[in-house]
Design a protein around this motif. Structure first.
Motif, PDB file in Angstrom:
ATOM      1  N   GLU A  83      50.378  20.598   7.308  1.00 43.27           N
ATOM      2  CA  GLU A  83      50.483  21.295   6.026  1.00 43.27           C
ATOM      3  C   GLU A  83      49.596  20.644   4.962  1.00 43.27           C
ATOM      4  N   GLN A  84      49.401  19.325   5.074  1.00 41.15           N
ATOM      5  CA  GLN A  84      48.525  18.646   4.120  1.00 41.15           C
ATOM      6  C   GLN A  84      47.091  19.143   4.269  1.00 41.15           C
ATOM      7  N   ILE A  85      46.633  19.223   5.520  1.00 41.60           N
ATOM      8  CA  ILE A  85      45.255  19.646   5.758  1.00 41.60           C
ATOM      9  C   ILE A  85      45.108  21.151   5.528  1.00 41.60           C
ATOM     10  N   ALA A  86      46.106  21.923   5.927  1.00 38.62           N
ATOM     11  CA  ALA A  86      46.032  23.378   5.750  1.00 38.62           C
ATOM     12  C   ALA A  86      45.994  23.766   4.279  1.00 38.62           C
ATOM     13  N   SER A  87      46.486  22.875   3.393  1.00 43.54           N
ATOM     14  CA  SER A  87      46.493  23.152   1.951  1.00 43.54           C
ATOM     15  C   SER A  87      45.304  22.516   1.236  1.00 43.54           C
ATOM     16  N   LEU A  88      44.407  21.893   1.962  1.00 48.15           N
ATOM     17  CA  LEU A  88      43.352  21.069   1.380  1.00 48.15           C
ATOM     18  C   LEU A  88      42.512  21.805   0.325  1.00 48.15           C
ATOM     19  N   HIS A  89      42.267  21.110  -0.802  1.00 48.26           N
ATOM     20  CA  HIS A  89      41.508  21.674  -1.915  1.00 48.26           C
ATOM     21  C   HIS A  89      40.385  20.711  -2.288  1.00 48.26           C
ATOM     22  N   THR A  90      39.279  21.261  -2.750  1.00 50.42           N
ATOM     23  CA  THR A  90      38.124  20.419  -3.080  1.00 50.42           C
ATOM     24  C   THR A  90      38.444  19.389  -4.171  1.00 50.42           C
ATOM     25  N   SER A  91      39.372  19.716  -5.068  1.00 51.40           N
ATOM     26  CA  SER A  91      39.697  18.797  -6.159  1.00 51.40           C
ATOM     27  C   SER A  91      40.387  17.531  -5.667  1.00 51.40           C
ATOM     28  N   TRP A  92      40.866  17.555  -4.423  1.00 51.08           N
ATOM     29  CA  TRP A  92      41.540  16.373  -3.874  1.00 51.08           C
ATOM     30  C   TRP A  92      40.540  15.350  -3.324  1.00 51.08           C
TER      31      TRP A  92
END
Length: 307
Positions: free
Chosen positions: A221-230
């Motif tokens: 879920e962490q990777i599936a939600s990944l955003h460029t701002s992170w």
């Protein structure tokens, strides 16, 4: 509790306390007494299920009637407890519980609770659910891990119901939690990892997610939600709301992971893997994509488990 001999005369002569409430417990009938308020109100009380219950008010109820009611209740504490609870159906109580949990737990956790609690068909009223209802329902679940998770979800739910007075007791309080299978002690070989990596090259976003998981060791879920701002300066900072422990987490961005992410372009509003129809939500087509991966490689399916 101090005891006294309760009679009609004694009851009439009880004086109100200057402050607080005074209790006088009958020496002839255990757990039965009278409570007197500063205003002079006299109420018959019963100590049952570790709580004080008012069963009537004097002189509307006579001492003789109150003692008879007390004896009836003491001889059938379960029936009395059930009669004191609010009539709420299991289905309605589940929806109230899930609404209460919104904002308290992560959306993914809430979805898990909803799935587990809604799959049971118990008697109409929560107060009518007995331990054998729950035990038999759990026994019908074949997968041991799911059975254990259902037990935990139900126990928390029924504790909440008890607090809300939807039922007198938690029907799971004397049922043991199902055992969880032992952890796997086998890891994939280098050749198996290489086969999975190569197969993922043909599986679009799902394949990219698996590749990033393989080199970062994070939860799906962490990777599936990944955003460029992170991502900044070759580091990934996962916000607290996507972490199981609820705390911010930082990891270095491995070279292979960075190369996999580059292939995820074009992104949608900064999200690498969000579905086109649900921007901002994690990738969710796990089962269908995993089945396709299983068919492409010669590895037992149980050994492939994206968590």
């Amino acid at each position: 509790m101090a005891k006294t001999k309760l009679t009609d005369l004694a009851l009439k002569n009880l004086r109100p306390p200057a402050e607080g409430q005074a209790e006088y417990w009958d020496e002839n009938l255990s757990n039965f007494g009278v409570r007197v308020s500063p205003g002079g109100t006299k109420s018959f009380v019963l100590y049952i299920n570790r709580r004080r219950k008012v069963i009537g008010r004097y002189p509307r109820m006579s001492l003789k009637e109150a003692r008879a009611e007390a004896m009836r209740v003491l001889h059938d504490p379960v029936g009395y407890a059930r009669s004191q609870h609010i009539d709420v159906s299991y289905a309605e109580a589940v929806e109230r519980y899930l609404n209460m949990k919104q904002g308290e737990v992560r959306p993914r956790t809430l979805e898990g609770y909803a799935h587990l609690l809604r799959m049971f068909e118990f008697p109409e009223l929560v107060a009518d659910i007995r331990p054998y209802h729950v035990g038999d329902a759990l026994d019908r679940i074949e997968q041991q891990t799911k059975k254990s998770n259902a037990y935990t979800a139900l126990k928390m739910f029924f504790n909440w119901c008890v607090a809300r007075e939807y039922c007198p007791t938690n029907p799971l309080q004397n049922l043991k939690k199902p055992k969880v299978p032992a952890s796997r002690d086998r890891v994939l070989t280098d050749n198996e990892l290489a086969a999975i990596w190569q197969a993922c090259e043909k599986l679009g976003k799902y394949g990219l997610i698996v590749q990033v998981l393989m080199v970062t060791g994070q939860r799906r879920e962490q990777i599936a939600s990944l955003h460029t701002s992170w991502i900044k300066d070759d580091w990934v900072t996962f916000p607290a709301d996507v972490m199981k422990g609820g705390k911010r987490h930082e990891i270095p961005l491995a070279r292979l992971a960075a190369e996999a992410l580059l292939r995820a372009i074009p992104m949608i509003d900064g999200y690498y893997f969000s579905p086109v129809t649900a921007v901002g939500r994690p990738f969710s087509a796990w089962s269908k994509s995993k089945a396709k991966l299983d068919s492409m490689i010669d590895i037992d399916p149980w050994r492939l488990h994206v968590t």
